[in-house]
Each structure stands twice: as C-alpha cells, then as structure tokens.
Write an enzyme that holds these catalytic residues in place. Structure first.
Site, PDB file in Angstrom:
ATOM      1  CG  HIS A  63       2.289   0.775   7.507  1.00 41.47           C
ATOM      2  ND1 HIS A  63       2.407   1.842   6.609  1.00 41.47           N
ATOM      3  CD2 HIS A  63       0.887   1.047   7.833  1.00 41.47           C
ATOM      4  CE1 HIS A  63       1.605   2.565   6.207  1.00 41.47           C
ATOM      5  NE2 HIS A  63       0.492   2.136   7.214  1.00 41.47           N
ATOM      6  CB  SER A  64       0.636  -0.377   4.083  1.00 39.16           C
ATOM      7  OG  SER A  64      -0.219  -0.109   2.900  1.00 39.16           O
ATOM      8  CG  LEU A  65       4.319  -3.460  -0.153  1.00 40.20           C
ATOM      9  CD1 LEU A  65       3.584  -4.275  -1.039  1.00 40.20           C
ATOM     10  CD2 LEU A  65       5.306  -2.394  -1.152  1.00 40.20           C
ATOM     11  N   GLY A  82       3.177  -5.303   5.668  1.00 38.81           N
ATOM     12  CA  GLY A  82       2.386  -6.194   6.263  1.00 38.81           C
ATOM     13  C   GLY A  82       1.876  -7.154   5.213  1.00 38.81           C
TER      14      GLY A  82
END
Length: 293
Positions: free
Chosen positions: A106-108, A110
């Site tokens: 997720h986010s960072l 990812g």
C-alpha cells in the site's frame, strides 16, 4: 468486524543490517501474502484485510523506523531506495517454505514492491498494489532545490532533537490529529497510532523515527523510472480508491505500457481503502490470486 489487534502473532526478523518487527495472521499451511505498509503507517494497517483474507497467511512487517522495528542507525537522511534493500534481505531471510505467493503493498509499500519486482521479477510470483504504482519522480531541474531543502531540514532536526520532548498526556491527542489530517476512521487511526507510539511515565510519545518526516535528498527523474518499469513481467493487480490519489488514475495509460500483465480495479474508498473498504478490497485480492493459482 472485530477491530482488536489480539489475533495476530508478533514476530521479529533479524536481517543482516537491521531487525524488523512483523505480525502474522493465519496458519503456516496457507499461502503467504507479504504485506508492506505505507509511509508513517505500520503492520496494523493490514488488520482489516486479515479479517477477510482467511484463506491466506498474512505477514505484515513494520518498515525500519516504523511501528516496533528498529530505526536505521545514525542521523543521516533517509532515502526510499533503502527499503528495496530491506525487502531483498527479507525475502532472502525467509525460509523456502515461507516464500510469499504474493507481495501486497500500500502506498509507499506498493512503490517499493513495484520497483523491486521490476528489477527482480524472478523473486516475486504475483504483485498487488493498493494506491501505488511506481517510484515517485520529478523534473531534473528540481534536483538542486531538493538537496538544499533536505540538508536544511536535517540541520534543523539535529539542532532541536535534544530539546524535543513531544510527550502527550494520552494517545487520543495523536489519534484525533491523524483523524483530522486524513479523515480516516477514528478506530483505524487509533490502531495505527498505538503501534507507532510508546508509553512513558508522563504519558506517550512517538516511537517512529522523526527523520521520516524530513525531506528526501533525491528523487528520480521520469526517464529513470520509465527505464526501470519497462516490460514489468509479473502478474499485477492495481487497486485504486474512488476518492484516492487522482494522479494514479491519470497515470494508468503509462502503466499499461510498463506492465505486461496489469489488472486495474477501482473500489469505493479513499487512499486507505484497504482499511475502510477492506471487504471489497479483500474480494478483489482473493479473486485475483485464485485466478492466478
């Protein structure tokens, strides 16, 4: 749904350069999903998904400087590429029977998973990205200013570090501040904040590394990201929130050129849709993995 954190098993993983903390949900005889959280979050961000992805074992790590993991030594500026080495060392440390069937970021998390998989496709079976696509990039003309800003922010940090206390009477102050900043449900804010704080006799204070909030000294140019991401080989699912980061949706045409096998799904929710819309996100993940299996 039970929002307590009591069902997970707490573990530590010693890497050659640092010790990571992690949480395990599910039994060892199930396929493993390695879950990588976002900036200033921690392993608790995957608690909601763990309640639905019951056909899998989920290992959610705390990145260095987050949650219960060790901080990187010294006072030097942090850089995103260090996380790629952490991930490589982690995959090397995991025994053969515990190699993940998928990496979920997720986010960072990812961003790191996507960049790592682009460079080492042979080490990743399937990739699931939530509100993330590729390393961040900016114009080459910003290199000088970014470096200048980064070093100035670190000088200020070193000057005030010894005087800084940041002790709160209780965790609710930090929880409410995060809720106002992100609009994330208060219950989820509390779960994330609990793992990023430590108890003191006089109250609570942040456990997370303060350097995480400082400017990074360098960001890649688009040409570098484009070169890294070309011919991305691994089967990838990208899940976007309907109220997530708009830049990600606009980058889909570029992503379709980068990834050889990319599925894109939109789920109702914001940037933390894996928490607030966990049931819908878990359905997409389960469908994707079982189709590939």
């Amino acid at each position: 749904m039970d929002k307590s954190c009591e069902q997970a098993k707490e573990i530590t993983i010693q890497l050659p350069h640092i010790q990571l903390a992690a949480k395990l949900w599910g039994s060892q005889d199930k396929p493993l999903i390695l879950a990588l959280h976002g900036w200033l979050d921690n392993a608790n961000s995957f608690l909601p998904l763990s309640q639905y992805l019951t056909d899998y074992q989920i290992m959610a790590i705390d990145w260095p400087g987050h949650g219960l993991s060790e901080h990187r030594p010294g006072k030097y500026p942090l850089h995103w590429i260090d996380y790629l080495y952490d991930l490589d060392a982690l995959l090397t440390a995991l025994p053969t029977h515990q190699q993940p069937t998928a990496i979920l970021g997720h986010s960072l998390g990812g961003i790191i998973a996507s960049a790592y998989t682009a460079a080492f496709p042979e080490r990743v079976t399937t990739l699931i990205l939530i509100e993330a696509l590729s390393p961040l990039y900016e114009k080459e003309s910003k290199v000088r200013q970014r470096l200048n800003n980064s070093f100035k922010s670190h000088r200020r940090y070193l000057q005030v570090e010894a005087k800084s206390n940041n002790v709160y009477r209780d965790i609710s102050v930090a929880v409410n501040a995060r809720h106002k900043l992100t609009a994330l449900d208060v219950a989820w804010c509390e779960i994330l904040t609990q793992r990023n704080m430590k108890k003191l006799d006089s109250g609570v204070s942040w456990r997370s590394d303060p350097r995480l909030k400082l400017d990074s000294p360098l960001r890649l140019a688009y040409s570098q990201v484009d070169a890294l991401m070309q011919a991305h080989e691994v089967d990838t699912l990208l899940i976007l929130g309907s109220q997530g980061f708009s830049q990600l949706s606009s980058a889909i045409p570029i992503a379709q050129c980068w990834f050889n096998q990319l599925e894109v799904e939109e789920v109702e929710g914001d940037h933390h849709l894996h928490m607030g819309s966990a049931k819908a996100v878990s359905f997409s993940i389960d469908r994707f993995l079982k189709a590939k299996g």
